[in-house]
Motif scaffolding. Structure first.
Motif, mmCIF file in Angstrom:
data_model
loop_
_atom_site.group_PDB
_atom_site.id
_atom_site.type_symbol
_atom_site.label_atom_id
_atom_site.label_comp_id
_atom_site.label_asym_id
_atom_site.label_seq_id
_atom_site.Cartn_x
_atom_site.Cartn_y
_atom_site.Cartn_z
ATOM 1 N N HIS A 181 0.805 -1.223 0.000
ATOM 2 C CA HIS A 181 0.000 0.000 0.000
ATOM 3 C C HIS A 181 0.839 1.276 0.000
ATOM 4 O O HIS A 181 0.357 2.326 -0.415
ATOM 5 C CB HIS A 181 -0.955 -0.018 1.191
ATOM 6 C CG HIS A 181 -2.029 -1.045 1.065
ATOM 7 N ND1 HIS A 181 -1.794 -2.385 1.302
ATOM 8 C CD2 HIS A 181 -3.338 -0.942 0.701
ATOM 9 C CE1 HIS A 181 -2.918 -3.061 1.111
ATOM 10 N NE2 HIS A 181 -3.859 -2.221 0.741
ATOM 11 N N TYR A 209 -9.286 -11.282 -8.638
ATOM 12 C CA TYR A 209 -10.631 -10.713 -8.672
ATOM 13 C C TYR A 209 -11.392 -11.243 -9.884
ATOM 14 O O TYR A 209 -10.800 -11.744 -10.845
ATOM 15 C CB TYR A 209 -10.546 -9.183 -8.709
ATOM 16 C CG TYR A 209 -9.945 -8.593 -7.447
ATOM 17 C CD1 TYR A 209 -10.740 -8.052 -6.459
ATOM 18 C CD2 TYR A 209 -8.554 -8.600 -7.248
ATOM 19 C CE1 TYR A 209 -10.190 -7.525 -5.292
ATOM 20 C CE2 TYR A 209 -7.997 -8.084 -6.089
ATOM 21 C CZ TYR A 209 -8.822 -7.545 -5.112
ATOM 22 O OH TYR A 209 -8.278 -7.034 -3.959
ATOM 23 N N GLU A 225 -13.062 -4.792 -10.914
ATOM 24 C CA GLU A 225 -13.258 -5.007 -9.486
ATOM 25 C C GLU A 225 -11.960 -4.719 -8.725
ATOM 26 O O GLU A 225 -11.971 -4.106 -7.649
ATOM 27 C CB GLU A 225 -13.704 -6.448 -9.233
ATOM 28 C CG GLU A 225 -14.000 -6.750 -7.778
ATOM 29 C CD GLU A 225 -14.383 -8.198 -7.550
ATOM 30 O OE1 GLU A 225 -14.398 -8.625 -6.372
ATOM 31 O OE2 GLU A 225 -14.645 -8.911 -8.540
ATOM 32 N N PHE A 226 -10.841 -5.148 -9.289
ATOM 33 C CA PHE A 226 -9.549 -4.885 -8.660
ATOM 34 C C PHE A 226 -9.249 -3.389 -8.630
ATOM 35 O O PHE A 226 -8.862 -2.841 -7.584
ATOM 36 C CB PHE A 226 -8.450 -5.614 -9.427
ATOM 37 C CG PHE A 226 -7.056 -5.289 -8.972
ATOM 38 C CD1 PHE A 226 -6.664 -5.490 -7.659
ATOM 39 C CD2 PHE A 226 -6.123 -4.768 -9.869
ATOM 40 C CE1 PHE A 226 -5.371 -5.185 -7.235
ATOM 41 C CE2 PHE A 226 -4.841 -4.466 -9.463
ATOM 42 C CZ PHE A 226 -4.464 -4.673 -8.145
ATOM 43 N N ASN A 282 -11.314 -0.941 -8.784
ATOM 44 C CA ASN A 282 -12.242 -0.280 -7.860
ATOM 45 C C ASN A 282 -11.773 -0.424 -6.419
ATOM 46 O O ASN A 282 -11.933 0.487 -5.606
ATOM 47 C CB ASN A 282 -13.647 -0.867 -8.002
ATOM 48 C CG ASN A 282 -14.302 -0.494 -9.323
ATOM 49 O OD1 ASN A 282 -13.883 0.445 -10.001
ATOM 50 N ND2 ASN A 282 -15.320 -1.253 -9.707
ATOM 51 N N ARG A 283 -11.175 -1.575 -6.128
ATOM 52 C CA ARG A 283 -10.632 -1.777 -4.794
ATOM 53 C C ARG A 283 -9.465 -0.832 -4.530
ATOM 54 O O ARG A 283 -9.320 -0.268 -3.448
ATOM 55 C CB ARG A 283 -10.192 -3.243 -4.645
ATOM 56 C CG ARG A 283 -9.646 -3.590 -3.236
ATOM 57 C CD ARG A 283 -8.131 -3.657 -3.284
ATOM 58 N NE ARG A 283 -7.531 -4.127 -2.059
ATOM 59 C CZ ARG A 283 -7.018 -3.352 -1.123
ATOM 60 N NH1 ARG A 283 -7.106 -2.026 -1.243
ATOM 61 N NH2 ARG A 283 -6.420 -3.851 -0.074
ATOM 62 N N LEU A 284 -8.623 -0.620 -5.555
ATOM 63 C CA LEU A 284 -7.514 0.332 -5.414
ATOM 64 C C LEU A 284 -8.050 1.752 -5.227
ATOM 65 O O LEU A 284 -7.538 2.507 -4.399
ATOM 66 C CB LEU A 284 -6.612 0.275 -6.643
ATOM 67 C CG LEU A 284 -5.901 -1.042 -6.948
ATOM 68 C CD1 LEU A 284 -4.911 -0.846 -8.100
ATOM 69 C CD2 LEU A 284 -5.177 -1.591 -5.725
ATOM 70 N N ALA A 331 -10.841 2.626 -3.954
ATOM 71 C CA ALA A 331 -11.445 2.750 -2.626
ATOM 72 C C ALA A 331 -10.394 3.015 -1.557
ATOM 73 O O ALA A 331 -10.692 3.619 -0.514
ATOM 74 C CB ALA A 331 -12.228 1.482 -2.297
ATOM 75 N N PHE A 332 -9.165 2.573 -1.808
ATOM 76 C CA PHE A 332 -8.084 2.821 -0.846
ATOM 77 C C PHE A 332 -7.894 4.312 -0.623
ATOM 78 O O PHE A 332 -7.652 4.757 0.513
ATOM 79 C CB PHE A 332 -6.791 2.187 -1.341
ATOM 80 C CG PHE A 332 -5.571 2.599 -0.564
ATOM 81 C CD1 PHE A 332 -5.353 2.119 0.720
ATOM 82 C CD2 PHE A 332 -4.639 3.476 -1.101
ATOM 83 C CE1 PHE A 332 -4.230 2.497 1.450
ATOM 84 C CE2 PHE A 332 -3.517 3.859 -0.386
ATOM 85 C CZ PHE A 332 -3.315 3.371 0.891
ATOM 86 N N ASP A 356 -10.291 5.576 1.788
ATOM 87 C CA ASP A 356 -9.875 5.228 3.149
ATOM 88 C C ASP A 356 -8.836 6.216 3.667
ATOM 89 O O ASP A 356 -8.891 6.640 4.825
ATOM 90 C CB ASP A 356 -9.280 3.815 3.180
ATOM 91 C CG ASP A 356 -10.320 2.739 2.951
ATOM 92 O OD1 ASP A 356 -11.501 2.985 3.249
ATOM 93 O OD2 ASP A 356 -9.946 1.650 2.460
ATOM 94 N N ALA A 405 -6.354 0.633 6.449
ATOM 95 C CA ALA A 405 -6.609 -0.028 5.170
ATOM 96 C C ALA A 405 -5.654 -1.183 4.885
ATOM 97 O O ALA A 405 -5.808 -1.852 3.870
ATOM 98 C CB ALA A 405 -6.524 0.998 4.030
#
Length: 255
Positions: free
Chosen positions: A28, A120, A125-126, A128-130, A132-133, A136, A143
Motif C-alpha cells: 500500500h 478478482y 473489481e480490482f 475499484n478496490r484500489l 477505494a483505498f 480510506d 486499510a
C-alpha cells in the motif's frame, strides 16, 4: 511462484531495476506514491489484457509516475500514516528517503500490479478496490496490515540494499522468518569487529559478576551483586543495538 507485483526504476545504464516486489500481496505504500487518476489511467489497459484473445499478448500495463512527483504525493499522505499508523511513520519516512536517493534515467517509477488483478472476478473489481483505498486515506481509515508485504513490499534489489540499510525492515518478524532473507544482511568488517569486541566486553562484565559471587561469600553481598546483573545485561544489549544502528546508517549512506 505466486502473483507478483513490482516497483521498478530505470537506472542509468541499468534498465528495469526492481526496487520492491510483492508476492500475492499489495504494497500500500506504493499506492501512496500515486494519485487516484493514475490508477484510473490503466483501466482500459487492464481490461484489454484480460480479454481471452489478449491474455498472452505483450501489453505494457505499468502505472508510470514521475519520481519527484511520486515522492511529493507520498509526503502529502504522511499525515495519514502519522494518524492511523504512527508506529510506521519512521519506516515510511525512511522508505521514501531511500526511493528519493535512487538514480533514475528518466525520472520515472514503474508500478506493475496486473498479476494481482487475477485474484478478482474482473480487472474493474480490482481497480475499484484500489480506488477505494484513496477514500480510506481521505477518511483516515485503516486499510492495511502492519507488515512488509502490505506496506513497502519486499526488497527486490539483487544485493538487498534496502534491507541491509534499514533496521526497521529487518525488525519486522516476517523479515527474520522469510526463507533466503536470514543471511542477507552483511555487517561491514569494522562493525563486525566492534560486535566481537563488545561481545568480549559483555562476557567480561557477566563473568566478573560471577567472580564476585565467589569472592564475597556473605548472603547480603550476593544480593547486591545480583542487583548488578540487570543493568549489565541492559548495557550489553544496548551496545549491540548501537553497533547495529551504526552499521545500518553506514550502509544507508553507501547505498
Amino acid at each position: 511462484m505466486g502473483n507478483r507485483s513490482y516497483l521498478s526504476i530505470n537506472k542509468p545504464g541499468e534498465r528495469w531495476q526492481v526496487l520492491f516486489e510483492g508476492n500475492n500481496s499489495l504494497a500500500h505504500f506504493w499506492l501512496l506514491l500515486l494519485q487516484k487518476d493514475d490508477v484510473e489511467s490503466v483501466r482500459s489497459v487492464y481490461r484489454e489484457i484480460y480479454q481471452p484473445e489478449n491474455e498472452d499478448a505483450e501489453i505494457d500495463t505499468d502505472i508510470r509516475v514521475g519520481q519527484a512527483q511520486a515522492i511529493e504525493n507520498a509526503r502529502g499522505r504522511r499525515d495519514y500514516i502519522a494518524q492511523v499508523y504512527p508506529d510506521l511513520l519512521d519506516y515510511y519516512d525512511e522508505w521514501l528517503a531511500y526511493l528519493k536517493r535512487q538514480p533514475s534515467e528518466d525520472d520515472t517509477l514503474f508500478i506493475d500490479l496486473i498479476q494481482l488483478a487475477g485474484f478478482y472476478e474482473t480487472p474493474d473489481e480490482f481497480l475499484n478496490r484500489l480506488a477505494a483505498f484513496y477514500d480510506d486515506v481521505a477518511q483516515l481509515r485503516p486499510a492495511f496490515e502492519r507488515n512488509i508485504p502490505e506496506t513497502s513490499g519486499w526488497d527486490g534489489t539483487s544485493g538487498r540494499l534496502f534491507a541491509a540499510s534499514s533496521l526497521f525492515y529487518r525488525n519486522f518478524p516476517e523479515a527474520r522468518m522469510q526463507p533466503g532473507n536470514i543471511g542477507l544482511v552483511k555487517t561491514p568488517g569494522r562493525f563486525k569487529a566492534m560486535n566481537y569486541a563488545w561481545g568480549a566486553v559483555s562476557l567480561a562484565m557477566v563473568g566478573g559478576l560471577f567472580y564476585l559471587f565467589r569472592l564475597f561469600p556473605h548472603f547480603w553481598q550476593h544480593i547486591l551483586i545480583a542487583l548488578l546483573f540487570a543493568p549489565a545485561i541492559y548495557i550489553s544489549i544496548k551496545g549491540f543495538l548501537l553497533v547495529e544502528r551504526w552499521s545500518g546508517r553506514a550502509l544507508q549512506k553507501r547505498n
